[in-house]
Design a protein around this motif. Structure first.
Motif, PDB file in Angstrom:
ATOM      1  N   ASP A 166       0.830  -1.198   0.000  1.00  0.00           N
ATOM      2  CA  ASP A 166       0.000   0.000   0.000  1.00  0.00           C
ATOM      3  C   ASP A 166       0.878   1.266   0.000  1.00  0.00           C
ATOM      4  N   SER A 167       1.961   1.228   0.773  1.00  0.00           N
ATOM      5  CA  SER A 167       2.853   2.403   0.858  1.00  0.00           C
ATOM      6  C   SER A 167       3.533   2.653  -0.492  1.00  0.00           C
ATOM      7  N   VAL A 168       3.968   1.560  -1.133  1.00  0.00           N
ATOM      8  CA  VAL A 168       4.683   1.694  -2.410  1.00  0.00           C
ATOM      9  C   VAL A 168       3.730   2.195  -3.513  1.00  0.00           C
ATOM     10  N   ILE A 169       2.491   1.727  -3.489  1.00  0.00           N
ATOM     11  CA  ILE A 169       1.507   2.212  -4.477  1.00  0.00           C
ATOM     12  C   ILE A 169       1.355   3.735  -4.317  1.00  0.00           C
ATOM     13  N   ARG A 170       1.268   4.182  -3.079  1.00  0.00           N
ATOM     14  CA  ARG A 170       1.117   5.624  -2.802  1.00  0.00           C
ATOM     15  C   ARG A 170       2.360   6.398  -3.257  1.00  0.00           C
ATOM     16  N   ALA A 173       4.563   5.564  -5.481  1.00  0.00           N
ATOM     17  CA  ALA A 173       4.715   5.529  -6.950  1.00  0.00           C
ATOM     18  C   ALA A 173       3.725   6.486  -7.616  1.00  0.00           C
ATOM     19  N   ARG A 174       2.467   6.445  -7.178  1.00  0.00           N
ATOM     20  CA  ARG A 174       1.463   7.329  -7.798  1.00  0.00           C
ATOM     21  C   ARG A 174       1.823   8.791  -7.559  1.00  0.00           C
ATOM     22  N   ASP A 175       2.334   9.099  -6.362  1.00  0.00           N
ATOM     23  CA  ASP A 175       2.705  10.487  -6.056  1.00  0.00           C
ATOM     24  C   ASP A 175       3.926  10.935  -6.848  1.00  0.00           C
ATOM     25  N   ARG A 176       4.632   9.995  -7.451  1.00  0.00           N
ATOM     26  CA  ARG A 176       5.755  10.343  -8.329  1.00  0.00           C
ATOM     27  C   ARG A 176       5.344  10.265  -9.800  1.00  0.00           C
ATOM     28  N   GLY A 177       4.061  10.171 -10.050  1.00  0.00           N
ATOM     29  CA  GLY A 177       3.546  10.246 -11.414  1.00  0.00           C
ATOM     30  C   GLY A 177       3.443   8.915 -12.140  1.00  0.00           C
ATOM     31  N   TYR A 178       3.733   7.787 -11.471  1.00  0.00           N
ATOM     32  CA  TYR A 178       3.637   6.482 -12.146  1.00  0.00           C
ATOM     33  C   TYR A 178       2.202   5.976 -12.116  1.00  0.00           C
ATOM     34  N   SER A 179       1.852   5.253 -13.180  1.00  0.00           N
ATOM     35  CA  SER A 179       0.568   4.560 -13.168  1.00  0.00           C
ATOM     36  C   SER A 179       0.793   3.225 -12.454  1.00  0.00           C
ATOM     37  N   VAL A 180      -0.067   2.939 -11.465  1.00  0.00           N
ATOM     38  CA  VAL A 180       0.024   1.652 -10.760  1.00  0.00           C
ATOM     39  C   VAL A 180      -1.338   0.977 -10.884  1.00  0.00           C
ATOM     40  N   GLU A 181      -1.334  -0.220 -11.450  1.00  0.00           N
ATOM     41  CA  GLU A 181      -2.605  -0.948 -11.621  1.00  0.00           C
ATOM     42  C   GLU A 181      -2.571  -2.258 -10.885  1.00  0.00           C
ATOM     43  N   GLU A 182      -3.725  -2.609 -10.289  1.00  0.00           N
ATOM     44  CA  GLU A 182      -3.887  -3.926  -9.682  1.00  0.00           C
ATOM     45  C   GLU A 182      -4.700  -4.745 -10.669  1.00  0.00           C
ATOM     46  N   ARG A 183      -4.095  -5.768 -11.236  1.00  0.00           N
ATOM     47  CA  ARG A 183      -4.829  -6.593 -12.198  1.00  0.00           C
ATOM     48  C   ARG A 183      -4.238  -7.991 -12.293  1.00  0.00           C
ATOM     49  N   GLN A 184      -4.987  -8.884 -12.943  1.00  0.00           N
ATOM     50  CA  GLN A 184      -4.515 -10.252 -13.129  1.00  0.00           C
ATOM     51  C   GLN A 184      -3.349 -10.223 -14.118  1.00  0.00           C
ATOM     52  N   ILE A 185      -2.244 -10.866 -13.727  1.00  0.00           N
ATOM     53  CA  ILE A 185      -1.044 -10.820 -14.564  1.00  0.00           C
ATOM     54  C   ILE A 185      -0.627 -12.264 -14.876  1.00  0.00           C
ATOM     55  N   PRO A 186      -0.435 -12.597 -16.175  1.00  0.00           N
ATOM     56  CA  PRO A 186      -0.008 -13.959 -16.495  1.00  0.00           C
ATOM     57  C   PRO A 186       1.447 -14.188 -16.094  1.00  0.00           C
ATOM     58  N   ARG A 187       1.764 -15.441 -15.817  1.00  0.00           N
ATOM     59  CA  ARG A 187       3.121 -15.809 -15.354  1.00  0.00           C
ATOM     60  C   ARG A 187       4.219 -15.279 -16.270  1.00  0.00           C
ATOM     61  N   CYS A 213      19.288  -4.023  -9.757  1.00  0.00           N
ATOM     62  CA  CYS A 213      18.138  -3.197  -9.357  1.00  0.00           C
ATOM     63  C   CYS A 213      17.806  -2.186 -10.458  1.00  0.00           C
ATOM     64  N   GLY A 214      16.555  -2.166 -10.925  1.00  0.00           N
ATOM     65  CA  GLY A 214      16.149  -1.241 -11.991  1.00  0.00           C
ATOM     66  C   GLY A 214      15.930   0.177 -11.458  1.00  0.00           C
ATOM     67  N   PRO A 215      15.849   1.169 -12.393  1.00  0.00           N
ATOM     68  CA  PRO A 215      15.779   2.573 -11.956  1.00  0.00           C
ATOM     69  C   PRO A 215      14.498   2.940 -11.191  1.00  0.00           C
ATOM     70  N   ILE A 216      13.358   2.361 -11.582  1.00  0.00           N
ATOM     71  CA  ILE A 216      12.107   2.712 -10.874  1.00  0.00           C
ATOM     72  C   ILE A 216      12.102   2.059  -9.493  1.00  0.00           C
ATOM     73  N   THR A 217      12.593   0.820  -9.435  1.00  0.00           N
ATOM     74  CA  THR A 217      12.726   0.143  -8.128  1.00  0.00           C
ATOM     75  C   THR A 217      13.611   0.982  -7.223  1.00  0.00           C
ATOM     76  N   ARG A 218      14.738   1.459  -7.771  1.00  0.00           N
ATOM     77  CA  ARG A 218      15.679   2.247  -6.957  1.00  0.00           C
ATOM     78  C   ARG A 218      15.022   3.551  -6.482  1.00  0.00           C
ATOM     79  N   GLU A 219      14.270   4.187  -7.375  1.00  0.00           N
ATOM     80  CA  GLU A 219      13.609   5.451  -6.989  1.00  0.00           C
ATOM     81  C   GLU A 219      12.624   5.213  -5.830  1.00  0.00           C
ATOM     82  N   LEU A 220      11.870   4.122  -5.918  1.00  0.00           N
ATOM     83  CA  LEU A 220      10.885   3.830  -4.868  1.00  0.00           C
ATOM     84  C   LEU A 220      11.580   3.425  -3.561  1.00  0.00           C
ATOM     85  N   GLN A 221      12.657   2.649  -3.692  1.00  0.00           N
ATOM     86  CA  GLN A 221      13.457   2.287  -2.506  1.00  0.00           C
ATOM     87  C   GLN A 221      13.952   3.552  -1.816  1.00  0.00           C
TER      88      GLN A 221
END
Ligand code: PPE
Length: 327
Positions: A219-223, A225-239, A273-281
């Motif tokens: 929940d914290s990471v969704i907040r 990320a969205r506050d940094r302008g990223y789109s965050v979606e909760e949806r069914q994701i195939p393997r 570690c990717g750039p968006i992961t690093r930004e959120l970390q």
């Protein structure tokens, strides 16, 4: 010396916090629990999202029909008292509500409901290098439980029989962690973490309808990320979306934000570690390490000196009340 444990309303020395082998929880996994971190921030010792965790604990107890003799605020205070008395700055807090000894048999209705809160020092959950460079994981052959079997919104000990199978399999196969699919075959989560995927700058994660634990870090990471302008979606994701993701990461109290560098031996992105992961970390660590807290997610831990002052104030208060009564 091991830290004292808050047990049914009292601080008890570590070695005295014991239960009987005939407790219901031993036989039937009937406890609900939380995992919370206290941090040694630049602005003092503070617990991350304490009310959120204790609310989830009360929800877990309610789902399992446990009558808890404490309310959420009392348990929050008890957690703070346990941390203060331990003298630890950064630590992990484990509140547990369990069914104690009473009658034998599956029916727990007549067994007492007991509560304890323990704290200990817990470093990086998935290995020393995990936060920096990421971990190697596998998709587990064990699925997450189906929604009509065990309630995933309740952090119940019984659910962790499934999690332990996933974790043992992964570790014995040489991986740091396993990812479970839902019984419908979509990505669910790790044995003790929620899962996020990033592709073309978009962030996706599984919905709670797929029997995941509704993570507080998720929940914290969704907040964040969205506050940094990223789109965050909760949806069914195939393997197979895992294998073509630009970035993958786990979130959890113990795991914090841990990058995943490979899944089933497919390299993810550039294998670190990717750039968006690093930004959120960094956004997360700015709160929990530096104590910059725009969301009001930290609760300060009183120091032992504060506690003494509070006790002295209440004694003075009691004395003046006694004086008034004697007049
Ligand atoms: N899924 C599961 C199954 C889970 O156990 C956790 C926490 C999460 C997601 C993340 O939730 P949250 O901590 O609220 O962001 N796992 C705890 C237990 C770890 C353990 O080995 O014990 C934790 O991270 O504290």
């Amino acid at each position: 010396m091991q830290a004292s444990i808050w047990f049914n309303g009292k601080m008890v020395p570590f070695e005295n916090a014991k239960i009987h082998v005939l407790s219901h929880v031993i036989h039937y996994g009937s406890s609900v629990f939380e995992g919370i971190r206290s941090y040694d921030t630049k602005k003092g010792h503070a617990v991350f999202r304490l009310p959120g965790h204790m609310r989830r604990l009360m929800d877990s107890a309610k789902i399992n029909r446990m009558d808890v003799p404490y309310d959420q605020t009392e348990l929050e205070q008890a957690a703070l008292d346990t941390v203060t008395s331990s003298g630890l700055g950064a630590c992990y807090i484990r509140p547990v509500i369990f069914r104690g000894m009473g009658s034998m048999g599956v029916n727990p209705i007549n067994n007492p409901v007991e509560t304890f809160i323990a704290v200990w020092e817990w470093g990086p959950y998935l290995g020393a290098d995990a936060l920096e460079h990421g971990i190697d994981v596998q998709v587990s052959s064990w699925a997450r439980m189906a929604p009509n079997t065990l309630p995933s919104l309740s952090k119940c000990a019984g659910n962790y029989v499934n999690a332990s199978l996933v974790k043992m399999d992964a570790v014995l196969n040489g991986y740091a962690e396993g990812i479970m699919l839902s019984t419908s075959g979509y990505l669910a989560e790790g044995s003790g973490e929620n899962l996020f995927l990033v592709r073309d700058g978009e962030i996706v994660t599984a919905p709670t309808s797929l029997s995941i634990l509704p993570g507080i870090t998720r929940d914290s990471v969704i907040r964040l990320a969205r506050d940094r302008g990223y789109s965050v979606e909760e949806r069914q994701i195939p393997r197979e979306a895992l294998y073509i993701a630009d970035e993958l990461f786990f979130t959890g109290t113990a795991a914090e934000i841990t990058p995943i560098r490979s899944v089933d031996k497919y390299t993810i992105g550039s294998g670190t570690c990717g750039p968006i992961t690093r930004e959120l970390q960094e956004a997360f660590f700015d709160i929990v390490h530096r104590g910059n807290d725009p969301y009001d997610w930290l609760t300060g831990v009183p120091s032992p000196a504060d506690e003494l002052t509070a006790a002295a104030v209440s004694i003075t208060h009691l004395e003046s009340k006694a004086e008034l009564q004697s007049i």
